[in-house]
Design a protein around this motif. Structure first.
Motif, PDB file in Angstrom:
ATOM      1  N   ILE A 293       0.835  -1.183   0.000  1.00  0.00           N
ATOM      2  CA  ILE A 293       0.000   0.000   0.000  1.00  0.00           C
ATOM      3  C   ILE A 293       0.873   1.237   0.000  1.00  0.00           C
ATOM      4  CG2 ILE A 293      -1.918  -1.153   1.108  1.00  0.00           C
ATOM      5  CD1 ILE A 293      -1.118  -0.124   3.725  1.00  0.00           C
ATOM      6  N   SER A 294       0.253   2.368  -0.188  1.00  0.00           N
ATOM      7  CA  SER A 294       0.972   3.623  -0.364  1.00  0.00           C
ATOM      8  C   SER A 294       1.959   3.901   0.762  1.00  0.00           C
ATOM      9  CB  SER A 294      -0.038   4.767  -0.437  1.00  0.00           C
ATOM     10  OG  SER A 294       0.609   6.006  -0.406  1.00  0.00           O
ATOM     11  N   SER A 295       3.076   4.509   0.409  1.00  0.00           N
ATOM     12  CA  SER A 295       4.116   4.781   1.403  1.00  0.00           C
ATOM     13  C   SER A 295       3.893   6.101   2.128  1.00  0.00           C
ATOM     14  CB  SER A 295       5.489   4.821   0.728  1.00  0.00           C
ATOM     15  OG  SER A 295       5.523   5.833  -0.251  1.00  0.00           O
ATOM     16  N   SER A 296       2.900   6.894   1.704  1.00  0.00           N
ATOM     17  CA  SER A 296       2.657   8.162   2.368  1.00  0.00           C
ATOM     18  C   SER A 296       1.229   8.175   2.884  1.00  0.00           C
ATOM     19  CB  SER A 296       2.879   9.330   1.393  1.00  0.00           C
ATOM     20  OG  SER A 296       1.960   9.233   0.316  1.00  0.00           O
ATOM     21  N   PRO A 297       0.959   8.879   3.979  1.00  0.00           N
ATOM     22  CA  PRO A 297       1.871   9.700   4.768  1.00  0.00           C
ATOM     23  C   PRO A 297       2.796   8.873   5.661  1.00  0.00           C
ATOM     24  CG  PRO A 297      -0.313   9.709   5.729  1.00  0.00           C
ATOM     25  CD  PRO A 297      -0.429   8.928   4.455  1.00  0.00           C
ATOM     26  N   HIS A 298       3.656   9.578   6.381  1.00  0.00           N
ATOM     27  CA  HIS A 298       4.697   8.949   7.190  1.00  0.00           C
ATOM     28  C   HIS A 298       4.108   8.403   8.495  1.00  0.00           C
ATOM     29  CE1 HIS A 298       8.370   8.065   9.146  1.00  0.00           C
ATOM     30  NE2 HIS A 298       8.507   9.204   9.800  1.00  0.00           N
ATOM     31  N   ILE A 299       4.128   7.072   8.634  1.00  0.00           N
ATOM     32  CA  ILE A 299       3.609   6.404   9.829  1.00  0.00           C
ATOM     33  C   ILE A 299       4.760   5.710  10.545  1.00  0.00           C
ATOM     34  CG2 ILE A 299       1.983   4.702  10.729  1.00  0.00           C
ATOM     35  CD1 ILE A 299       0.452   4.940   8.080  1.00  0.00           C
TER      36      ILE A 299
ATOM     37  N   HIS B 142       7.925 -12.262  18.457  1.00  0.00           N
ATOM     38  CA  HIS B 142       6.832 -12.532  17.515  1.00  0.00           C
ATOM     39  C   HIS B 142       6.184 -11.221  17.066  1.00  0.00           C
ATOM     40  CE1 HIS B 142       3.352 -14.478  15.697  1.00  0.00           C
ATOM     41  NE2 HIS B 142       2.574 -13.688  16.412  1.00  0.00           N
ATOM     42  N   SER B 143       5.958 -10.331  18.009  1.00  0.00           N
ATOM     43  CA  SER B 143       5.365  -9.037  17.692  1.00  0.00           C
ATOM     44  C   SER B 143       6.290  -8.235  16.784  1.00  0.00           C
ATOM     45  CB  SER B 143       5.077  -8.261  18.979  1.00  0.00           C
ATOM     46  OG  SER B 143       4.469  -7.021  18.703  1.00  0.00           O
ATOM     47  N   ILE B 144       7.578  -8.236  17.089  1.00  0.00           N
ATOM     48  CA  ILE B 144       8.550  -7.520  16.265  1.00  0.00           C
ATOM     49  C   ILE B 144       8.578  -8.082  14.851  1.00  0.00           C
ATOM     50  CG2 ILE B 144      11.009  -7.088  15.927  1.00  0.00           C
ATOM     51  CD1 ILE B 144      11.251  -7.010  19.014  1.00  0.00           C
ATOM     52  N   ALA B 145       8.572  -9.410  14.739  1.00  0.00           N
ATOM     53  CA  ALA B 145       8.610 -10.039  13.417  1.00  0.00           C
ATOM     54  C   ALA B 145       7.386  -9.664  12.590  1.00  0.00           C
ATOM     55  CB  ALA B 145       8.703 -11.554  13.560  1.00  0.00           C
ATOM     56  N   THR B 146       6.222  -9.632  13.238  1.00  0.00           N
ATOM     57  CA  THR B 146       4.990  -9.262  12.532  1.00  0.00           C
ATOM     58  C   THR B 146       5.052  -7.821  12.054  1.00  0.00           C
ATOM     59  OG1 THR B 146       3.719 -10.812  13.904  1.00  0.00           O
ATOM     60  CG2 THR B 146       2.473  -9.149  12.697  1.00  0.00           C
ATOM     61  N   LEU B 147       5.541  -6.918  12.907  1.00  0.00           N
ATOM     62  CA  LEU B 147       5.629  -5.504  12.529  1.00  0.00           C
ATOM     63  C   LEU B 147       6.721  -5.265  11.496  1.00  0.00           C
ATOM     64  CD1 LEU B 147       3.952  -3.040  13.645  1.00  0.00           C
ATOM     65  CD2 LEU B 147       3.670  -5.179  14.891  1.00  0.00           C
ATOM     66  N   ASN B 148       7.792  -6.046  11.538  1.00  0.00           N
ATOM     67  CA  ASN B 148       8.821  -5.931  10.494  1.00  0.00           C
ATOM     68  C   ASN B 148       8.254  -6.355   9.145  1.00  0.00           C
ATOM     69  OD1 ASN B 148      11.094  -4.851  11.780  1.00  0.00           O
ATOM     70  ND2 ASN B 148      11.714  -6.841  12.594  1.00  0.00           N
TER      71      ASN B 148
ATOM     72  N   ALA C  74       7.662  -3.956   5.629  1.00  0.00           N
ATOM     73  CA  ALA C  74       7.998  -4.257   4.242  1.00  0.00           C
ATOM     74  C   ALA C  74       6.763  -4.240   3.349  1.00  0.00           C
ATOM     75  CB  ALA C  74       8.674  -5.620   4.166  1.00  0.00           C
ATOM     76  N   THR C  75       5.628  -4.669   3.901  1.00  0.00           N
ATOM     77  CA  THR C  75       4.395  -4.751   3.123  1.00  0.00           C
ATOM     78  C   THR C  75       3.776  -3.387   2.887  1.00  0.00           C
ATOM     79  OG1 THR C  75       3.922  -6.954   4.020  1.00  0.00           O
ATOM     80  CG2 THR C  75       2.067  -5.749   3.070  1.00  0.00           C
ATOM     81  N   ALA C  76       3.761  -2.566   3.947  1.00  0.00           N
ATOM     82  CA  ALA C  76       3.031  -1.305   3.898  1.00  0.00           C
ATOM     83  C   ALA C  76       3.932  -0.087   3.741  1.00  0.00           C
ATOM     84  CB  ALA C  76       2.191  -1.158   5.168  1.00  0.00           C
TER      85      ALA C  76
ATOM     86  N   THR D 101      -2.316 -10.340  12.987  1.00  0.00           N
ATOM     87  CA  THR D 101      -1.589 -10.684  11.771  1.00  0.00           C
ATOM     88  C   THR D 101      -1.227  -9.416  10.990  1.00  0.00           C
ATOM     89  OG1 THR D 101      -3.572 -10.815  10.390  1.00  0.00           O
ATOM     90  CG2 THR D 101      -2.949 -12.807  11.617  1.00  0.00           C
ATOM     91  N   VAL D 102      -0.374  -9.589  10.012  1.00  0.00           N
ATOM     92  CA  VAL D 102      -0.026  -8.468   9.139  1.00  0.00           C
ATOM     93  C   VAL D 102      -1.281  -7.919   8.464  1.00  0.00           C
ATOM     94  CG1 VAL D 102       1.201  -7.808   7.038  1.00  0.00           C
ATOM     95  CG2 VAL D 102       2.335  -9.237   8.744  1.00  0.00           C
TER      96      VAL D 102
END
Length: 205
Positions: free
Chosen positions: A3-9, A40-46, A50-52, A118-119
């Motif tokens: 999905i779009s890279s903007s705005p900055h999150i 596990h939480s870190i891996a999901t957010l990482n 990459a996805t978002a 989940t992601v």
């Protein structure tokens, strides 16, 4: 899906609590494939990063700092909360300070112990936010809650929270003004607060 890279999150994982009901550091408890609750939480957010196309997660640590640091990789940014005894609000304030310093348009707040998320859950939240730029949150247990994305206009309100309170008051104010995106999120209702919660999660895997 990307999905779009903007705005900055920016995303922040809150993991500084004492885990008093767990009788130890719950975020270092192993939940699957030798992964801890926190890793596990870190891996999901990482993966979400990459996805978002949002910033990699930052973790706020506190009560069990000596064992918590061992639960995360060296390349994971972390913020130490020396005031964790003051409750969840102290970590929320540090997350907001980080978002302000990063000049973020929005802050994604995550609780480390919501292990079922989940992601796709997070992507849905980001898409809702990007649709109209409103504060966006999950809905479970018949109430609004985190994970949630707070816009920069929320930062002052978040900094005014005290004690062992999270950001729900800010979400409720938005709901009253019809300026809140609310997403039913069944996976958010399960968190690990007690050894019994951990045993149930392990049994379900």
């Amino acid at each position: 899906m990307t999905i779009s890279s903007s705005p900055h999150i920016v995303s922040v994982i809150l993991a500084a609590g004492a885990s008093s009901r767990f009788n130890g550091s719950k975020i270092t408890a192993k939940i699957q494939d030798d992964q801890s609750v926190l890793s596990h939480s870190i891996a999901t957010l990482n993966q979400l990063s990459a996805t978002a196309n949002i910033a990699a997660p930052v973790v706020i640590l506190g009560a069990h700092i000596n064992v918590e640091v061992m639960a995360i990789t060296a390349d994971t940014p972390r913020i130490i909360n020396p005031h964790w005894q003051l409750g969840l609000s102290s970590s929320v304030k540090q997350a907001v300070a980080y978002a302000i310093e990063a000049k973020a348009d929005a802050l994604l707040l995550v609780l480390a112990d919501q292990v079922a998320l989940t992601v796709d859950d997070y992507v849905g939240l980001i898409e809702a936010y990007q649709h109209n730029g409103h504060t966006s949150c999950s809905f479970y247990h018949q109430d609004v809650g985190v994970p949630a994305i707070f816009i920069a206009d929320d930062f002052t309100g978040l900094l005014s929270i005290d004690g062992d309170k999270g950001a729900k008051s800010v979400l409720k104010r938005h709901a009253e003004k019809n300026s809140l995106n609310i997403l039913p999120m069944e996976n958010a209702q399960f968190d690990i607060d007690t050894p019994a919660d951990l045993a149930l999660w392990l049994h379900q895997q």
